[in-house]
Design a protein around this motif. Structure first.
Motif, PDB file in Angstrom:
ATOM      1  N   GLY A 148       0.801  -1.208   0.000  1.00 20.20           N
ATOM      2  CA  GLY A 148       0.000   0.000   0.000  1.00 20.20           C
ATOM      3  C   GLY A 148       0.835   1.259   0.000  1.00 20.20           C
ATOM      4  O   GLY A 148       2.065   1.223   0.016  1.00 20.20           O
ATOM      5  N   SER A 149       0.137   2.395   0.007  1.00 17.94           N
ATOM      6  CA  SER A 149       0.793   3.697  -0.074  1.00 17.94           C
ATOM      7  C   SER A 149       0.253   4.657   0.968  1.00 17.94           C
ATOM      8  O   SER A 149      -0.905   4.573   1.377  1.00 17.94           O
ATOM      9  CB  SER A 149       0.586   4.322  -1.454  1.00 17.94           C
TER      10      SER A 149
ATOM     11  N   ARG B 191       0.947   9.065   2.073  1.00 17.48           N
ATOM     12  CA  ARG B 191       1.666  10.316   1.865  1.00 17.48           C
ATOM     13  C   ARG B 191       1.716  11.077   3.175  1.00 17.48           C
ATOM     14  O   ARG B 191       0.678  11.467   3.715  1.00 17.48           O
ATOM     15  CB  ARG B 191       1.005  11.182   0.788  1.00 17.48           C
TER      16      ARG B 191
ATOM     17  N   ARG C 236      11.037   3.462  -3.692  1.00 15.24           N
ATOM     18  CA  ARG C 236       9.697   3.304  -3.125  1.00 15.24           C
ATOM     19  C   ARG C 236       9.181   4.585  -2.488  1.00 15.24           C
ATOM     20  O   ARG C 236       7.987   4.865  -2.519  1.00 15.24           O
ATOM     21  CB  ARG C 236       9.686   2.182  -2.081  1.00 15.24           C
ATOM     22  N   PHE C 237      10.082   5.355  -1.905  1.00 11.99           N
ATOM     23  CA  PHE C 237       9.705   6.611  -1.255  1.00 11.99           C
ATOM     24  C   PHE C 237      10.179   7.789  -2.094  1.00 11.99           C
ATOM     25  O   PHE C 237      11.228   7.717  -2.753  1.00 11.99           O
ATOM     26  CB  PHE C 237      10.348   6.725   0.125  1.00 11.99           C
ATOM     27  N   THR C 238       9.430   8.870  -2.033  1.00 13.58           N
ATOM     28  CA  THR C 238       9.809  10.099  -2.719  1.00 13.58           C
ATOM     29  C   THR C 238       9.623  11.281  -1.781  1.00 13.58           C
ATOM     30  O   THR C 238       8.513  11.533  -1.308  1.00 13.58           O
ATOM     31  CB  THR C 238       8.968  10.322  -3.985  1.00 13.58           C
TER      32      THR C 238
ATOM     33  N   GLN D  40       6.129  10.701   0.007  1.00  9.62           N
ATOM     34  CA  GLN D  40       5.253   9.745  -0.653  1.00  9.62           C
ATOM     35  C   GLN D  40       5.853   8.361  -0.466  1.00  9.62           C
ATOM     36  O   GLN D  40       6.994   8.116  -0.854  1.00  9.62           O
ATOM     37  CB  GLN D  40       5.126  10.067  -2.141  1.00  9.62           C
TER      38      GLN D  40
ATOM     39  N   ASP E 120       5.375   4.433  -1.256  1.00  9.64           N
ATOM     40  CA  ASP E 120       4.717   3.441  -2.088  1.00  9.64           C
ATOM     41  C   ASP E 120       5.307   2.064  -1.836  1.00  9.64           C
ATOM     42  O   ASP E 120       6.438   1.936  -1.363  1.00  9.64           O
ATOM     43  CB  ASP E 120       4.870   3.789  -3.571  1.00  9.64           C
ATOM     44  N   ASN E 121       4.546   1.036  -2.187  1.00 13.67           N
ATOM     45  CA  ASN E 121       4.982  -0.343  -2.002  1.00 13.67           C
ATOM     46  C   ASN E 121       5.517  -0.570  -0.593  1.00 13.67           C
ATOM     47  O   ASN E 121       6.612  -1.109  -0.396  1.00 13.67           O
ATOM     48  CB  ASN E 121       6.035  -0.709  -3.050  1.00 13.67           C
ATOM     49  N   LEU E 122       4.733  -0.175   0.367  1.00 11.65           N
ATOM     50  CA  LEU E 122       5.164  -0.274   1.757  1.00 11.65           C
ATOM     51  C   LEU E 122       5.352  -1.716   2.197  1.00 11.65           C
ATOM     52  O   LEU E 122       4.625  -2.617   1.774  1.00 11.65           O
ATOM     53  CB  LEU E 122       4.158   0.424   2.659  1.00 11.65           C
TER      54      LEU E 122
END
Length: 120
Positions: free
Chosen positions: A16-17, A19, A67-69, A82, A84-86
């Protein structure tokens, strides 16, 4: 007075994601590099990501690269992460901190933290 207020955490399933946001006030936000750090039970402090004042240069912990931004909106005095793909190993209390990649004791100001829990 310097204030950093973290928000956006929650519980998500693996893959999951989320922010995260950090609202900054009390200082000239655009003059400072910023970072995200995390702390989990039984684990040491971990630096996660940093961003330069202008947002053009970023740096990531190897395990979150791709994965993170990290990003920032200097006009709104806000820092973002952000995620993502936790993964379950990402579970931690995440805080923004004022400054570039460093050790825990080197950051002068921190947000209160927002909890991220990744589990099935």
């Amino acid at each position: 007075e310097v204030q950093l207020v973290d928000s956006g955490g929650g519980k998500v399933q693996p893959g999951g994601s989320l922010r995260l946001s950090c609202a900054a006030s009390g200082f000239t936000f655009s003059d400072y590099d910023m970072s995200w750090v995390r702390r989990a039970p039984g684990k040491a402090f971990e630096w996660v990501s940093s961003i330069r004042t202008d947002g053009h240069s970023t740096y990531y912990l190897d395990s979150v690269e791709g994965r993170f931004t990290i990003s920032r909106d200097n006009a709104k005095n806000t820092l973002f992460l952000q995620m993502d793909n936790l993964k379950p190993e990402d579970t931690a209390l995440y805080s923004c901190a004022r400054g570039w990649h460093s050790t825990e004791g080197s950051y002068d100001y921190w947000g209160q933290g927002t909890q991220v829990t990744v589990s099935s």
